[in-house]
Design an enzyme around this catalytic site. Structure first.
Site, PDB file in Angstrom:
ATOM      1  N   PRO A  11       0.674  -1.098   0.055  1.00 31.63           N
ATOM      2  CA  PRO A  11      -0.174   0.034  -0.022  1.00 31.63           C
ATOM      3  C   PRO A  11       0.857   1.277  -0.068  1.00 31.63           C
ATOM      4  O   PRO A  11       1.894   1.320   0.587  1.00 31.63           O
ATOM      5  CB  PRO A  11      -0.866  -0.166   1.093  1.00 31.63           C
ATOM      6  CG  PRO A  11      -0.308  -1.202   1.909  1.00 31.63           C
ATOM      7  CD  PRO A  11       0.439  -1.870   1.153  1.00 31.63           C
ATOM      8  N   ASN A  12       0.314   2.277  -0.498  1.00 35.24           N
ATOM      9  CA  ASN A  12       0.915   3.556  -0.983  1.00 35.24           C
ATOM     10  C   ASN A  12       2.143   3.640  -1.678  1.00 35.24           C
ATOM     11  O   ASN A  12       2.829   4.852  -1.800  1.00 35.24           O
ATOM     12  CB  ASN A  12       0.978   4.366   0.577  1.00 35.24           C
ATOM     13  CG  ASN A  12      -0.006   4.398   1.277  1.00 35.24           C
ATOM     14  OD1 ASN A  12      -1.032   5.016   0.788  1.00 35.24           O
ATOM     15  ND2 ASN A  12      -0.216   3.910   2.297  1.00 35.24           N
TER      16      ASN A  12
ATOM     17  N   ARG B  87       4.420  11.073  -2.188  1.00 27.99           N
ATOM     18  CA  ARG B  87       4.500  11.085  -0.696  1.00 27.99           C
ATOM     19  C   ARG B  87       5.741  11.390  -0.048  1.00 27.99           C
ATOM     20  O   ARG B  87       6.834  10.879  -0.607  1.00 27.99           O
ATOM     21  CB  ARG B  87       4.050   9.427  -0.515  1.00 27.99           C
ATOM     22  CG  ARG B  87       4.881   8.330  -0.574  1.00 27.99           C
ATOM     23  CD  ARG B  87       4.393   7.097  -0.186  1.00 27.99           C
ATOM     24  NE  ARG B  87       4.222   6.778   1.170  1.00 27.99           N
ATOM     25  CZ  ARG B  87       4.388   5.539   1.752  1.00 27.99           C
ATOM     26  NH1 ARG B  87       4.802   4.574   1.137  1.00 27.99           N
ATOM     27  NH2 ARG B  87       3.951   5.485   2.901  1.00 27.99           N
TER      28      ARG B  87
ATOM     29  N   TYR C 151      10.864   9.021   1.200  1.00 26.77           N
ATOM     30  CA  TYR C 151      11.078   8.202   0.056  1.00 26.77           C
ATOM     31  C   TYR C 151      11.945   8.476  -1.229  1.00 26.77           C
ATOM     32  O   TYR C 151      11.994   7.720  -2.055  1.00 26.77           O
ATOM     33  CB  TYR C 151       9.859   7.537  -0.255  1.00 26.77           C
ATOM     34  CG  TYR C 151       9.107   7.036   1.146  1.00 26.77           C
ATOM     35  CD1 TYR C 151       9.496   5.886   1.619  1.00 26.77           C
ATOM     36  CD2 TYR C 151       7.942   7.711   1.449  1.00 26.77           C
ATOM     37  CE1 TYR C 151       9.131   5.157   2.782  1.00 26.77           C
ATOM     38  CE2 TYR C 151       7.144   7.019   2.763  1.00 26.77           C
ATOM     39  CZ  TYR C 151       7.968   5.681   3.518  1.00 26.77           C
ATOM     40  OH  TYR C 151       7.428   5.164   4.552  1.00 26.77           O
TER      41      TYR C 151
ATOM     42  N   ASN D 282       7.872  -5.465  -1.213  1.00 30.86           N
ATOM     43  CA  ASN D 282       8.074  -4.388  -0.109  1.00 30.86           C
ATOM     44  C   ASN D 282       6.416  -4.189   0.607  1.00 30.86           C
ATOM     45  O   ASN D 282       5.531  -3.826  -0.217  1.00 30.86           O
ATOM     46  CB  ASN D 282       8.389  -3.187  -0.761  1.00 30.86           C
ATOM     47  CG  ASN D 282       8.263  -1.874   0.287  1.00 30.86           C
ATOM     48  OD1 ASN D 282       7.724  -2.139   1.385  1.00 30.86           O
ATOM     49  ND2 ASN D 282       8.784  -0.867   0.032  1.00 30.86           N
TER      50      ASN D 282
ATOM     51  N   ALA E  37       3.410  -0.675   4.870  1.00 28.01           N
ATOM     52  CA  ALA E  37       2.683  -0.697   6.339  1.00 28.01           C
ATOM     53  C   ALA E  37       2.352  -1.993   6.721  1.00 28.01           C
ATOM     54  O   ALA E  37       2.130  -2.475   7.926  1.00 28.01           O
ATOM     55  CB  ALA E  37       1.557   0.218   6.268  1.00 28.01           C
TER      56      ALA E  37
ATOM     57  N   GLU F 172      12.742  -9.179   1.125  1.00 27.88           N
ATOM     58  CA  GLU F 172      12.002  -7.920   1.626  1.00 27.88           C
ATOM     59  C   GLU F 172      12.792  -6.706   1.336  1.00 27.88           C
ATOM     60  O   GLU F 172      13.777  -6.547   1.781  1.00 27.88           O
ATOM     61  CB  GLU F 172      11.345  -8.061   2.932  1.00 27.88           C
ATOM     62  CG  GLU F 172      10.509  -6.920   3.524  1.00 27.88           C
ATOM     63  CD  GLU F 172       9.889  -7.345   4.805  1.00 27.88           C
ATOM     64  OE1 GLU F 172       9.298  -8.129   4.650  1.00 27.88           O
ATOM     65  OE2 GLU F 172       9.787  -6.348   5.645  1.00 27.88           O
TER      66      GLU F 172
ATOM     67  N   HIS G 199      12.844  -2.310   1.965  1.00 25.63           N
ATOM     68  CA  HIS G 199      12.237  -1.130   2.504  1.00 25.63           C
ATOM     69  C   HIS G 199      13.024   0.037   2.072  1.00 25.63           C
ATOM     70  O   HIS G 199      14.166  -0.050   2.237  1.00 25.63           O
ATOM     71  CB  HIS G 199      12.146  -1.253   3.973  1.00 25.63           C
ATOM     72  CG  HIS G 199      11.289  -2.197   4.456  1.00 25.63           C
ATOM     73  ND1 HIS G 199       9.600  -2.215   4.643  1.00 25.63           N
ATOM     74  CD2 HIS G 199      11.344  -3.360   5.134  1.00 25.63           C
ATOM     75  CE1 HIS G 199       9.104  -3.049   5.015  1.00 25.63           C
ATOM     76  NE2 HIS G 199      10.062  -3.929   5.481  1.00 25.63           N
TER      77      HIS G 199
ATOM     78  N   ARG H 132      13.074   4.590  12.536  1.00 25.00           N
ATOM     79  CA  ARG H 132      11.769   5.362  12.507  1.00 25.00           C
ATOM     80  C   ARG H 132      10.999   4.984  13.706  1.00 25.00           C
ATOM     81  O   ARG H 132      11.662   4.512  14.671  1.00 25.00           O
ATOM     82  CB  ARG H 132      11.244   5.029  11.114  1.00 25.00           C
ATOM     83  CG  ARG H 132      11.985   5.543   9.892  1.00 25.00           C
ATOM     84  CD  ARG H 132      11.183   5.128   8.587  1.00 25.00           C
ATOM     85  NE  ARG H 132      10.117   5.989   8.560  1.00 25.00           N
ATOM     86  CZ  ARG H 132       9.154   5.943   7.602  1.00 25.00           C
ATOM     87  NH1 ARG H 132       9.285   4.919   6.800  1.00 25.00           N
ATOM     88  NH2 ARG H 132       8.015   6.739   7.601  1.00 25.00           N
TER      89      ARG H 132
HETATM   90  C1  DQA Z   1       8.501   1.141   3.852  1.00 23.69           C
HETATM   91  C2  DQA Z   1       8.111   1.285   5.290  1.00 23.69           C
HETATM   92  C3  DQA Z   1       6.875   1.221   5.824  1.00 23.69           C
HETATM   93  O1  DQA Z   1       6.945   1.429   7.403  1.00 23.69           O
HETATM   94  C4  DQA Z   1       5.979   2.171   5.512  1.00 23.69           C
HETATM   95  O2  DQA Z   1       4.579   1.845   5.797  1.00 23.69           O
HETATM   96  C5  DQA Z   1       5.815   1.969   4.031  1.00 23.69           C
HETATM   97  C6  DQA Z   1       7.091   2.081   3.188  1.00 23.69           C
HETATM   98  C7  DQA Z   1       9.590   1.588   3.199  1.00 23.69           C
HETATM   99  O3  DQA Z   1       9.654   1.038   1.902  1.00 23.69           O
HETATM  100  O4  DQA Z   1      10.307   2.260   3.925  1.00 23.69           O
HETATM  101  O5  DQA Z   1       4.683   2.274   3.366  1.00 23.69           O
HETATM  102  O6  DQA Z   1       7.935  -0.033   3.412  1.00 23.69           O
END
Ligand code: DQA
Length: 157
Positions: free
Chosen positions: A9-10, A17, A22, A73, A76, A97, A99, A106
């Site tokens: 998500p996102n 964002r 990011y 990835n 959240a 995985e 990030h 964080r």
């Molecule tokens: C993320 C880190 C997560 O905590 C966050 O919710 C994201 C992006 C990252 O790529 O740094 O949406 O996965």
């Protein structure tokens, strides 16, 4: 051999964002670079992004018998989703995985990833370059799988 890239998500909002966390790169640009790496290294690649947990579970399940590796990835959902973790565990396909941010530097709720525990490796905190590192790691894993299959074939011959 095929790698499936699953984005949670996102991540469709990359480039818009929280750029201070990011960066400015869009998801499509990241995927373009991954596509080039895959074609240079002779494997197939597919991309999937969803904001919905169940759709991510479905996509992981579809990898069974189809993909040799997963780069994910879970965003959240990394911190909350037992369902995505169970799906990764169920298919038994090597997963890396990624990030983009350093989740360990964080908020406390980001420090633990339920999904990372069932992945072969985790890359965090190096920005979108982490996806490239995941591709390098995955191509090493695919080489090892290829070599093991070859050996099995020779033993059966
Ligand atoms: C993320 C880190 C997560 O905590 C966050 O919710 C994201 C992006 C990252 O790529 O740094 O949406 O996965």
């Amino acid at each position: 051999m095929k790698v499936v890239v699953i984005q949670g998500p996102n991540l469709n909002m990359l480039g818009i964002r929280e750029q201070h966390i990011y960066g400015p790169m869009k998801l499509e640009q990241i995927h373009e670079q991954m596509k080039k790496f895959a074609s240079d290294n002779g494997f197939e690649i597919e991309f999937f992004q969803s904001n919905l947990e169940g759709e991510i579970v479905d996509r992981i399940q579809e990898c069974l018998g189809d993909a040799d590796g997963i780069i994910i990835n879970p965003a959240a959902y990394s911190h909350t989703s037992i369902a995505i973790r169970d799906a990764l565990s169920a298919v038994q396909i090597p997963a890396i995985e990624v990030h983009i941010s350093n989740i360990h530097a964080r908020e406390d709720f980001r420090k633990h990833s339920l999904t990372a525990e069932v992945c072969a490796g985790v890359i965090a905190g190096v920005g979108p370059f982490g996806y490239h590192l995941a591709m390098v790691a995955m191509s090493q894993i695919l080489n090892e799988i290829r070599a093991a299959r070859e050996m099995q074939k020779q033993q059966n011959a």
